[in-house]
Design a protein around this motif. Structure first.
Motif, PDB file in Angstrom:
ATOM      1  N   GLY A 201      39.245  43.568 -10.029  1.00  0.00           N
ATOM      2  CA  GLY A 201      39.938  44.738  -9.533  1.00  0.00           C
ATOM      3  C   GLY A 201      39.385  45.647  -8.568  1.00  0.00           C
ATOM      4  O   GLY A 201      39.551  46.217  -8.191  1.00  0.00           O
ATOM      5  N   VAL A 202      38.256  45.278  -8.359  1.00  0.00           N
ATOM      6  CA  VAL A 202      37.318  45.393  -7.106  1.00  0.00           C
ATOM      7  C   VAL A 202      38.533  46.248  -5.808  1.00  0.00           C
ATOM      8  O   VAL A 202      37.865  46.970  -5.239  1.00  0.00           O
ATOM      9  N   MET A 203      38.809  44.935  -5.506  1.00  0.00           N
ATOM     10  CA  MET A 203      39.667  45.186  -4.276  1.00  0.00           C
ATOM     11  C   MET A 203      41.261  45.649  -4.659  1.00  0.00           C
ATOM     12  O   MET A 203      41.714  45.266  -5.722  1.00  0.00           O
ATOM     13  N   CYS A 204      42.047  47.385  -4.157  1.00  0.00           N
ATOM     14  CA  CYS A 204      42.581  47.910  -5.088  1.00  0.00           C
ATOM     15  C   CYS A 204      43.443  48.180  -3.759  1.00  0.00           C
ATOM     16  O   CYS A 204      43.363  48.116  -2.791  1.00  0.00           O
ATOM     17  N   GLU A 205      45.072  48.819  -4.386  1.00  0.00           N
ATOM     18  CA  GLU A 205      46.308  49.128  -3.355  1.00  0.00           C
ATOM     19  C   GLU A 205      45.992  50.856  -2.793  1.00  0.00           C
ATOM     20  O   GLU A 205      45.486  51.831  -3.252  1.00  0.00           O
ATOM     21  N   PRO A 206      45.936  50.020  -1.575  1.00  0.00           N
ATOM     22  CA  PRO A 206      45.854  51.615  -0.838  1.00  0.00           C
ATOM     23  C   PRO A 206      46.716  52.464  -1.399  1.00  0.00           C
ATOM     24  O   PRO A 206      47.899  51.937  -1.371  1.00  0.00           O
ATOM     25  N   PRO A 207      46.813  54.102  -0.761  1.00  0.00           N
ATOM     26  CA  PRO A 207      45.619  54.836  -0.861  1.00  0.00           C
ATOM     27  C   PRO A 207      44.959  54.926  -1.563  1.00  0.00           C
ATOM     28  O   PRO A 207      43.728  55.553  -1.677  1.00  0.00           O
ATOM     29  N   SER A 208      44.782  54.075  -2.632  1.00  0.00           N
ATOM     30  CA  SER A 208      43.798  54.994  -4.241  1.00  0.00           C
ATOM     31  C   SER A 208      42.207  54.311  -3.872  1.00  0.00           C
ATOM     32  O   SER A 208      41.359  55.081  -4.871  1.00  0.00           O
ATOM     33  N   GLY A 209      41.864  53.579  -2.986  1.00  0.00           N
ATOM     34  CA  GLY A 209      40.385  52.737  -2.977  1.00  0.00           C
ATOM     35  C   GLY A 209      39.594  53.332  -1.393  1.00  0.00           C
ATOM     36  O   GLY A 209      40.310  55.086  -0.863  1.00  0.00           O
ATOM     37  N   VAL A 210      38.865  53.220  -0.679  1.00  0.00           N
ATOM     38  CA  VAL A 210      38.190  53.506   0.096  1.00  0.00           C
ATOM     39  C   VAL A 210      37.991  52.324   1.014  1.00  0.00           C
ATOM     40  O   VAL A 210      37.458  50.993   0.277  1.00  0.00           O
ATOM     41  N   PRO A 211      37.377  52.185   2.530  1.00  0.00           N
ATOM     42  CA  PRO A 211      37.315  53.882   2.916  1.00  0.00           C
ATOM     43  C   PRO A 211      38.939  53.848   3.512  1.00  0.00           C
ATOM     44  O   PRO A 211      40.135  53.096   3.317  1.00  0.00           O
TER      45      PRO A 211
ATOM     46  N   TYR B 279      54.542  41.501  -5.335  1.00  0.00           N
ATOM     47  CA  TYR B 279      55.428  42.492  -3.960  1.00  0.00           C
ATOM     48  C   TYR B 279      55.847  43.503  -4.116  1.00  0.00           C
ATOM     49  O   TYR B 279      55.839  44.223  -3.121  1.00  0.00           O
ATOM     50  N   PRO B 280      55.634  44.700  -5.193  1.00  0.00           N
ATOM     51  CA  PRO B 280      55.794  45.646  -5.262  1.00  0.00           C
ATOM     52  C   PRO B 280      54.885  46.528  -4.150  1.00  0.00           C
ATOM     53  O   PRO B 280      55.165  47.584  -3.852  1.00  0.00           O
ATOM     54  N   ILE B 281      53.232  45.867  -4.903  1.00  0.00           N
ATOM     55  CA  ILE B 281      52.474  46.435  -4.110  1.00  0.00           C
ATOM     56  C   ILE B 281      53.172  46.324  -2.300  1.00  0.00           C
ATOM     57  O   ILE B 281      52.006  46.870  -1.891  1.00  0.00           O
ATOM     58  N   ALA B 282      52.893  44.982  -2.003  1.00  0.00           N
ATOM     59  CA  ALA B 282      53.400  45.173  -0.624  1.00  0.00           C
ATOM     60  C   ALA B 282      54.373  45.812   0.137  1.00  0.00           C
ATOM     61  O   ALA B 282      53.724  46.586   1.226  1.00  0.00           O
ATOM     62  N   VAL B 283      55.281  46.133  -1.030  1.00  0.00           N
ATOM     63  CA  VAL B 283      56.422  46.837   0.000  1.00  0.00           C
ATOM     64  C   VAL B 283      55.504  48.538  -0.319  1.00  0.00           C
ATOM     65  O   VAL B 283      55.932  49.027   0.246  1.00  0.00           O
ATOM     66  N   ARG B 284      54.822  48.887  -0.565  1.00  0.00           N
ATOM     67  CA  ARG B 284      54.232  50.549  -1.053  1.00  0.00           C
ATOM     68  C   ARG B 284      53.465  50.178   0.052  1.00  0.00           C
ATOM     69  O   ARG B 284      53.441  51.644   0.475  1.00  0.00           O
ATOM     70  N   THR B 285      52.456  48.957   0.346  1.00  0.00           N
ATOM     71  CA  THR B 285      51.459  49.463   0.834  1.00  0.00           C
ATOM     72  C   THR B 285      52.478  49.733   2.733  1.00  0.00           C
ATOM     73  O   THR B 285      51.532  49.930   3.520  1.00  0.00           O
ATOM     74  N   ARG B 286      53.045  48.806   2.582  1.00  0.00           N
ATOM     75  CA  ARG B 286      54.001  48.465   4.098  1.00  0.00           C
ATOM     76  C   ARG B 286      54.405  49.830   4.438  1.00  0.00           C
ATOM     77  O   ARG B 286      54.472  50.281   5.268  1.00  0.00           O
TER      78      ARG B 286
ATOM     79  N   LEU C 154      51.619  51.935   5.109  1.00  0.00           N
ATOM     80  CA  LEU C 154      50.949  52.089   6.588  1.00  0.00           C
ATOM     81  C   LEU C 154      51.865  53.016   7.614  1.00  0.00           C
ATOM     82  O   LEU C 154      51.382  53.201   8.415  1.00  0.00           O
ATOM     83  N   ARG C 155      53.623  52.668   7.479  1.00  0.00           N
ATOM     84  CA  ARG C 155      54.002  53.662   8.696  1.00  0.00           C
ATOM     85  C   ARG C 155      54.356  55.062   8.374  1.00  0.00           C
ATOM     86  O   ARG C 155      54.300  55.717   9.107  1.00  0.00           O
ATOM     87  N   SER C 156      53.789  55.809   6.864  1.00  0.00           N
ATOM     88  CA  SER C 156      52.909  56.891   6.472  1.00  0.00           C
ATOM     89  C   SER C 156      52.098  57.485   8.295  1.00  0.00           C
ATOM     90  O   SER C 156      51.523  57.720   8.273  1.00  0.00           O
ATOM     91  N   CYS C 157      51.134  56.028   7.929  1.00  0.00           N
ATOM     92  CA  CYS C 157      49.986  56.315   9.009  1.00  0.00           C
ATOM     93  C   CYS C 157      50.500  56.082  10.368  1.00  0.00           C
ATOM     94  O   CYS C 157      48.930  55.969  11.580  1.00  0.00           O
ATOM     95  N   GLY C 158      51.371  55.675  11.017  1.00  0.00           N
ATOM     96  CA  GLY C 158      51.887  55.488  12.142  1.00  0.00           C
ATOM     97  C   GLY C 158      52.339  53.999  12.155  1.00  0.00           C
ATOM     98  O   GLY C 158      52.183  53.683  13.999  1.00  0.00           O
ATOM     99  N   ALA C 159      51.746  53.411  11.385  1.00  0.00           N
ATOM    100  CA  ALA C 159      51.653  51.566  12.051  1.00  0.00           C
ATOM    101  C   ALA C 159      52.214  50.864  11.585  1.00  0.00           C
ATOM    102  O   ALA C 159      53.506  51.029  10.901  1.00  0.00           O
TER     103      ALA C 159
END
Length: 302
Positions: free
Chosen positions: A244-254, A287-294, A297-302
């Motif tokens: 699980g080193v690669m994680c769902e944003p925004p929980s990780g870095v950068p 799929y649920p991760i993809a929905v949350r990630t999108r 990113l919209r909340s970031c203006g993207a």
């Protein structure tokens, strides 16, 4: 709450990688039809081709399947071992040509180029030295320029080289050395924020220092606690992903907000493709991760 500035130059997409797809054919991966249904359902317009042969390789079939879901292709992806010198060129080109032809047929503009791994992705066994000799660096940079030239001339695509964990183009030092030794007209960079952080790099600093070389983005985060264990235990990349080193944003870095802001400030249009490595994973997880990630990113203006 202050509304974020719109990132008008950033084109957001996702990739089969975010659905746990690493191979053309693997029973642990979701069928390609499900990937296309779900990536569109999650709100993405742009996709990458993923491993060659996962999605249909007949352009007419793929165009119909993507088009009816409102999807467009941003890039194909190839793996190369060009530091091995001219002896590997023909084999490399055969692999590149198939991917580039399909990407071109789908209207893509880019080909993501990933250097080969210096250690086995599963066992961790060393396949070669983790440091290149001066001669190997010359082969890597010279043949990458040749690749960039020929891909552009034959297929009209621009190569974007992807620094990657467990390859020879990984850390800040090696990425800078690679960029300084290659022609900006022929070779651009695919900055993967997760891989660069995995290898100790600062994505915002890289964008600010080598902005004219940034041709493409992969959006990804690492879990710093898991990464610390991976580094301490010298875990190869495949098992690190399974941890699980690669994680769902925004929980990780950068943090992705300043990365996207720095990219927007470059003043050019850039693809920013979400890539959360999850192989292997439960088919219902992406799929649920993809929905949350999108949504994030919209909340970031993207």
């Amino acid at each position: 709450m202050t509304k974020p500035s719109p990132l008008s130059r950033i084109r957001i997409g996702s990739a089969p990688d975010s659905w746990g797809v690493w191979f053309a054919d693997d029973p642990r991966q979701v069928p390609w039809q499900r990937f296309l249904d779900e990536v569109a359902g999650a709100g993405y317009t742009w996709i990458e081709l993923g491993p060659y042969g996962y999605l249909p390789t007949d352009p007419a079939v793929l165009a119909e399947e993507t088009g009816r879901r409102g999807l467009k292709v941003s890039a194909g992806t190839v793996f190369t071992g060009l530091h091995h010198g001219p002896a590997v060129w023909e084999k490399t080109w055969a692999h590149v040509a198939d991917n580039a032809a399909l990407a071109q047929a789908m209207g893509a503009e880019h080909l993501v180029v990933i250097p080969s791994f210096w250690r086995d992705d599963k066992t961790g066994a060393a396949l070669e030295d983790r440091d290149l000799t001066a001669g190997q660096w010359r082969d890597l940079t010279g043949l990458t320029e040749r690749l960039g030239r020929e891909v552009r001339e034959r297929y009209g695509l621009r190569i974007v080289v992807h620094p990657h964990a467990d390859t020879h183009v990984d850390s800040e030092e090696n990425v800078a050395r690679f960029l300084d030794a290659t022609d900006p007209e022929l070779v651009s960079l695919c900055l993967d924020t997760g891989h660069y952080a995995y290898c100790g790099g600062d994505s915002v600093k890289l964008i600010e220092t080598y902005g004219e070389r940034i041709g493409y983005l992969h959006l990804k985060q690492v879990d710093p606690e898991i990464l610390a264990g991976v580094v301490a235990d010298e875990v190869p990349f495949g098992p690190a992903v399974a941890r699980g080193v690669m994680c769902e944003p925004p929980s990780g870095v950068p943090a992705l907000e300043p990365v996207l802001a720095a990219a927007q400030a470059l003043g050019v249009e850039l693809f920013a493709i979400v890539e959360q490595d999850m192989y292997p994973c439960d088919p219902d997880r992406p799929y649920p991760i993809a929905v949350r990630t999108r949504r994030f990113l919209r909340s970031c203006g993207a």
